[in-house]
Design a protein around this motif. Structure first.
Motif, PDB file in Angstrom:
ATOM      1  N   UNK A  24      32.620  43.494  39.217  1.00 40.25           N
ATOM      2  CA  UNK A  24      32.680  45.210  39.293  1.00 40.25           C
ATOM      3  C   UNK A  24      34.022  45.428  38.753  1.00 40.25           C
ATOM      4  N   UNK A  25      34.842  44.721  37.458  1.00 40.04           N
ATOM      5  CA  UNK A  25      35.433  45.173  36.615  1.00 40.04           C
ATOM      6  C   UNK A  25      34.372  46.065  35.492  1.00 40.04           C
ATOM      7  N   UNK A  26      33.119  45.640  35.096  1.00 40.85           N
ATOM      8  CA  UNK A  26      32.479  46.101  34.829  1.00 40.85           C
ATOM      9  C   UNK A  26      31.568  47.521  34.441  1.00 40.85           C
ATOM     10  N   UNK A  27      31.716  48.120  35.757  1.00 40.80           N
ATOM     11  CA  UNK A  27      31.024  48.786  36.094  1.00 40.80           C
ATOM     12  C   UNK A  27      31.176  49.904  35.251  1.00 40.80           C
ATOM     13  N   UNK A  28      32.498  50.208  35.011  1.00 46.12           N
ATOM     14  CA  UNK A  28      33.390  51.437  34.652  1.00 46.12           C
ATOM     15  C   UNK A  28      32.291  52.353  33.139  1.00 46.12           C
ATOM     16  N   UNK A  73      30.888  32.076  40.551  1.00 46.51           N
ATOM     17  CA  UNK A  73      29.937  32.082  41.559  1.00 46.51           C
ATOM     18  C   UNK A  73      32.052  33.116  42.112  1.00 46.51           C
ATOM     19  N   UNK A  74      31.496  34.444  42.959  1.00 52.10           N
ATOM     20  CA  UNK A  74      32.827  35.103  44.085  1.00 52.10           C
ATOM     21  C   UNK A  74      33.339  34.220  44.640  1.00 52.10           C
ATOM     22  N   UNK A  75      34.674  33.705  45.404  1.00 53.24           N
ATOM     23  CA  UNK A  75      34.492  33.353  46.627  1.00 53.24           C
ATOM     24  C   UNK A  75      36.027  32.801  45.838  1.00 53.24           C
ATOM     25  N   UNK A  76      36.752  32.082  46.699  1.00 50.99           N
ATOM     26  CA  UNK A  76      38.115  31.411  47.015  1.00 50.99           C
ATOM     27  C   UNK A  76      37.678  30.188  45.808  1.00 50.99           C
ATOM     28  N   UNK A  77      38.737  30.002  44.984  1.00 50.93           N
ATOM     29  CA  UNK A  77      38.910  28.833  43.790  1.00 50.93           C
ATOM     30  C   UNK A  77      39.827  27.967  44.717  1.00 50.93           C
ATOM     31  N   UNK A  78      39.701  26.329  44.207  1.00 51.80           N
ATOM     32  CA  UNK A  78      40.596  25.692  45.019  1.00 51.80           C
ATOM     33  C   UNK A  78      41.716  25.291  43.795  1.00 51.80           C
ATOM     34  N   UNK A  79      42.834  25.444  44.644  1.00 55.39           N
ATOM     35  CA  UNK A  79      44.039  25.227  44.463  1.00 55.39           C
ATOM     36  C   UNK A  79      44.195  23.776  42.946  1.00 55.39           C
ATOM     37  N   UNK A  80      43.248  22.870  42.918  1.00 57.42           N
ATOM     38  CA  UNK A  80      43.262  21.697  41.893  1.00 57.42           C
ATOM     39  C   UNK A  80      42.599  21.768  41.294  1.00 57.42           C
TER      40      UNK A  80
END
Length: 128
Positions: A24-28, A73-80
């Motif tokens: 999304x940061x590249x759309x500018x 991929x988009x989404x939450x990353x694991x803390x480990x």
């Protein structure tokens, strides 16, 4: 090359490494987005112009070459995940360094002694 010749102070010290950039940061910048989205990991773009803003009348302020290291991929990353841990450590270090820097500047400001010699001169000599 970027480390020696880049004028972007944010990335020059890292050899031009922008780190993780969300799609999304590249759309500018539609040209950069189009060029980067068609890359496979390890490929680089042609030389692309960098503009000073959006809309008509924008000027070219530099040029950039992008290399796609990988896609996440988009989404939450694991803390480990080591990359998540490294990002957290880096953020904590940067926040700590900024806190120390602000405290140091505040201390310097509080201990500063300023004497206005010009005002003394005017008071002694009077307005002539």
């Amino acid at each position: 090359m970027a480390m020696n010749f880049s004028e972007n102070a944010n990335t020059a010290s890292n050899g031009g490494d922008m780190g993780f950039v969300a799609e999304s940061g590249l759309h500018s910048d539609p040209a950069a987005y189009s060029a980067i989205s068609s890359l496979k990991p390890g490929q680089i773009t042609d030389i692309l112009p960098v503009f000073d803003g959006a809309g008509p009348g924008r000027r070219t302020v530099g040029y950039a070459i992008y290399k796609l290291i990988g896609r996440e991929p988009a989404g939450q990353r694991e803390l480990n995940d080591p990359r998540v841990q490294q990002t957290i450590r880096q953020g904590l270090r940067e926040n700590h360094a900024q806190l120390l820097k602000n405290a140091y500047f505040e201390m310097l400001h509080d201990e500063a002694k300023v004497h206005n010699y010009f005002a003394d001169h005017i008071l002694k000599e009077g307005v002539k």
